[in-house]
Design a protein around this motif. Sequence first.
Motif, short mmCIF file in Angstrom:
data_model
loop_
_atom_site.label_atom_id
_atom_site.label_comp_id
_atom_site.label_asym_id
_atom_site.label_seq_id
_atom_site.Cartn_x
_atom_site.Cartn_y
_atom_site.Cartn_z
N TRP A 53 0.83 -1.21 0.00
CA TRP A 53 0.00 0.00 0.00
C TRP A 53 0.86 1.25 0.00
O TRP A 53 0.53 2.24 -0.66
CB TRP A 53 -0.95 0.00 1.20
CG TRP A 53 -0.21 -0.02 2.50
CD1 TRP A 53 0.19 -1.12 3.21
CD2 TRP A 53 0.27 1.11 3.23
NE1 TRP A 53 0.88 -0.74 4.34
CE2 TRP A 53 0.95 0.63 4.37
CE3 TRP A 53 0.19 2.48 3.03
CZ2 TRP A 53 1.53 1.47 5.31
CZ3 TRP A 53 0.78 3.32 3.98
CH2 TRP A 53 1.44 2.81 5.10
N LEU A 112 -9.72 1.08 -0.82
CA LEU A 112 -9.40 0.28 0.35
C LEU A 112 -8.11 0.73 1.01
O LEU A 112 -7.18 1.09 0.31
CB LEU A 112 -9.28 -1.19 -0.06
CG LEU A 112 -10.47 -1.78 -0.79
CD1 LEU A 112 -10.22 -3.24 -1.11
CD2 LEU A 112 -11.74 -1.63 0.00
N ASP A 120 -6.88 -3.65 3.22
CA ASP A 120 -6.64 -3.90 1.79
C ASP A 120 -6.14 -5.32 1.58
O ASP A 120 -5.77 -5.70 0.48
CB ASP A 120 -5.69 -2.87 1.19
CG ASP A 120 -4.32 -2.86 1.85
OD1 ASP A 120 -4.14 -3.54 2.88
OD2 ASP A 120 -3.45 -2.15 1.35
#
Length: 135
Positions: A53, A112, A120
């Motif tokens: 992420w 997300l 996520d």
Amino acid sequence: ARSWLATVNRGVGHRGSLFRAHEALIRDREKRELTLEEFKSIYDQELVEGRLWAVRHDMQELGLDGREPCGVHAEILDYIYYTANEQLELVRSFSAVDEQSFAEICKHNAFLPNASMPSDHLPIAAIFRLQDRAK
């Protein structure tokens, strides 16, 4: 390097794992610049440590993300591997986000993690049928 850190940290350049990795690489140098290989090594380490992420965020901030039509990059990173044979049959596989749900996420900019999907890291599942070996 300072510009890169300020961009990905949205103006706060002196924080986080990227800053610490950068400082460790240039600590004893007169020139405080990174080579391309050193820059890549910082992101390689981020990926090894599971910060997908964070890498995605940084690539978006730097304009290097290869965004898909709704403005996000979507990846499937988890797989269930099996070998089909006369004893093992895949009955059904499941994904946490189908195409319709993904379209809704894009439509509402509810990327997300969000309020309804707080991670996520999404589950995947499969149902298999084991055949009786005696047959």
